[in-house]
Design a protein around this motif. Structure first.
Motif, PDB file in Angstrom:
ATOM      1  N   ALA A  12       0.999  -1.258   0.033  1.00  0.00           N
ATOM      2  CA  ALA A  12      -0.149  -0.088  -0.003  1.00  0.00           C
ATOM      3  C   ALA A  12       0.713   1.166   0.144  1.00  0.00           C
ATOM      4  CB  ALA A  12      -0.804   0.245   1.058  1.00  0.00           C
ATOM      5  N   LEU A  13       1.955   1.127   0.703  1.00  0.00           N
ATOM      6  CA  LEU A  13       2.790   2.445   0.877  1.00  0.00           C
ATOM      7  C   LEU A  13       3.467   2.702  -0.480  1.00  0.00           C
ATOM      8  CD1 LEU A  13       4.061   4.386   2.736  1.00  0.00           C
ATOM      9  CD2 LEU A  13       5.818   2.847   2.883  1.00  0.00           C
ATOM     10  N   VAL A  14       3.838   1.532  -1.178  1.00  0.00           N
ATOM     11  CA  VAL A  14       4.522   1.666  -2.743  1.00  0.00           C
ATOM     12  C   VAL A  14       3.505   2.092  -3.590  1.00  0.00           C
ATOM     13  CG1 VAL A  14       5.865   0.459  -4.324  1.00  0.00           C
ATOM     14  CG2 VAL A  14       6.355   0.001  -2.142  1.00  0.00           C
ATOM     15  N   GLY A  15       2.348   1.299  -3.599  1.00  0.00           N
ATOM     16  CA  GLY A  15       1.202   1.940  -4.394  1.00  0.00           C
ATOM     17  C   GLY A  15       0.779   3.130  -4.555  1.00  0.00           C
ATOM     18  N   ALA A  16       0.879   3.723  -3.413  1.00  0.00           N
ATOM     19  CA  ALA A  16       0.146   5.003  -3.098  1.00  0.00           C
ATOM     20  C   ALA A  16       0.947   5.981  -3.574  1.00  0.00           C
ATOM     21  CB  ALA A  16      -0.240   5.142  -1.631  1.00  0.00           C
ATOM     22  N   TYR A  81     -13.678   0.687   4.439  1.00  0.00           N
ATOM     23  CA  TYR A  81     -13.394   1.324   3.088  1.00  0.00           C
ATOM     24  C   TYR A  81     -12.729   2.803   3.338  1.00  0.00           C
ATOM     25  CZ  TYR A  81     -15.155  -3.425   1.534  1.00  0.00           C
ATOM     26  OH  TYR A  81     -15.278  -4.646   1.477  1.00  0.00           O
ATOM     27  N   ALA A  82     -13.762   3.577   3.894  1.00  0.00           N
ATOM     28  CA  ALA A  82     -13.442   5.065   4.135  1.00  0.00           C
ATOM     29  C   ALA A  82     -12.043   5.007   4.922  1.00  0.00           C
ATOM     30  CB  ALA A  82     -14.676   5.549   5.112  1.00  0.00           C
ATOM     31  N   VAL A  83     -11.896   4.210   6.094  1.00  0.00           N
ATOM     32  CA  VAL A  83     -10.743   4.220   6.759  1.00  0.00           C
ATOM     33  C   VAL A  83      -9.434   4.000   5.745  1.00  0.00           C
ATOM     34  CG1 VAL A  83      -9.603   3.492   8.730  1.00  0.00           C
ATOM     35  CG2 VAL A  83     -11.683   4.246   8.967  1.00  0.00           C
ATOM     36  N   THR A  84      -9.586   2.624   5.317  1.00  0.00           N
ATOM     37  CA  THR A  84      -8.483   2.224   4.517  1.00  0.00           C
ATOM     38  C   THR A  84      -8.279   3.148   3.272  1.00  0.00           C
ATOM     39  OG1 THR A  84      -9.947   0.856   3.187  1.00  0.00           O
ATOM     40  CG2 THR A  84      -8.747  -0.070   5.212  1.00  0.00           C
ATOM     41  N   PHE A  85      -9.112   3.744   2.666  1.00  0.00           N
ATOM     42  CA  PHE A  85      -8.717   4.806   1.795  1.00  0.00           C
ATOM     43  C   PHE A  85      -8.243   5.930   2.291  1.00  0.00           C
ATOM     44  CE2 PHE A  85      -9.929   8.041  -1.279  1.00  0.00           C
ATOM     45  CZ  PHE A  85      -9.027   7.576  -2.545  1.00  0.00           C
ATOM     46  N   VAL A  89      -4.492   7.239   1.186  1.00  0.00           N
ATOM     47  CA  VAL A  89      -4.175   8.748   0.838  1.00  0.00           C
ATOM     48  C   VAL A  89      -3.025   9.283   1.701  1.00  0.00           C
ATOM     49  CG1 VAL A  89      -5.121  11.220   0.660  1.00  0.00           C
ATOM     50  CG2 VAL A  89      -6.466   9.346  -0.264  1.00  0.00           C
ATOM     51  N   VAL A  90      -3.098   9.089   2.888  1.00  0.00           N
ATOM     52  CA  VAL A  90      -2.036   9.604   3.758  1.00  0.00           C
ATOM     53  C   VAL A  90      -0.536   8.803   3.478  1.00  0.00           C
ATOM     54  CG1 VAL A  90      -1.097   9.361   6.367  1.00  0.00           C
ATOM     55  CG2 VAL A  90      -3.547  10.167   5.779  1.00  0.00           C
TER      56      VAL A  90
END
Length: 105
Positions: A12-16, A81-85, A89-90
């Motif tokens: 997730a860090l790389v993908g973001a 889903y709101a929290v993970t999205f 973004v963070v």
């Protein structure tokens, strides 16, 4: 947290940050971008946002596959889903900072 959990967090860090560190679509497909006066072509912000959403869905799908493979997949509500999205973004903040806030000479 298991190794699969840490793998998803790292992915997730790389993908973001992927949409912000290059000028290609998903870091693979070259785009025909109009050059600016200084010879530097940049992706539109809307393309980056669309990439961010697609990469969130890809990482989420991979996370669900790993969770199902572990044997205990849980149903999630809209809050998850709101929290993970929001977290995704963070995670994108370093790439956003590099792309839009760091001055280059």
């Amino acid at each position: 947290m298991s190794v699969a959990g840490w793998f998803i967090v790292l992915l997730a860090l790389v993908g973001a940050n992927l949409p912000f560190v290059n000028q290609r679509l998903f870091a693979v497909i070259p785009l025909n971008l109009a050059s600016k006066p200084h010879g530097e072509a940049k992706k539109n912000a809307w393309i980056r946002i669309a990439e961010l959403i697609v990469l969130y869905l890809v990482v989420g799908t991979l996370g669900f596959m790993l969770e199902a493979r572990a044997g205990n997949r849980f149903d999630q509500g809209w809050q998850f889903y709101a929290v993970t999205f929001s977290l995704f973004v963070v995670f994108a903040f370093p790439g956003f900072t590099y792309q839009y806030l760091v001055k280059r000479r």
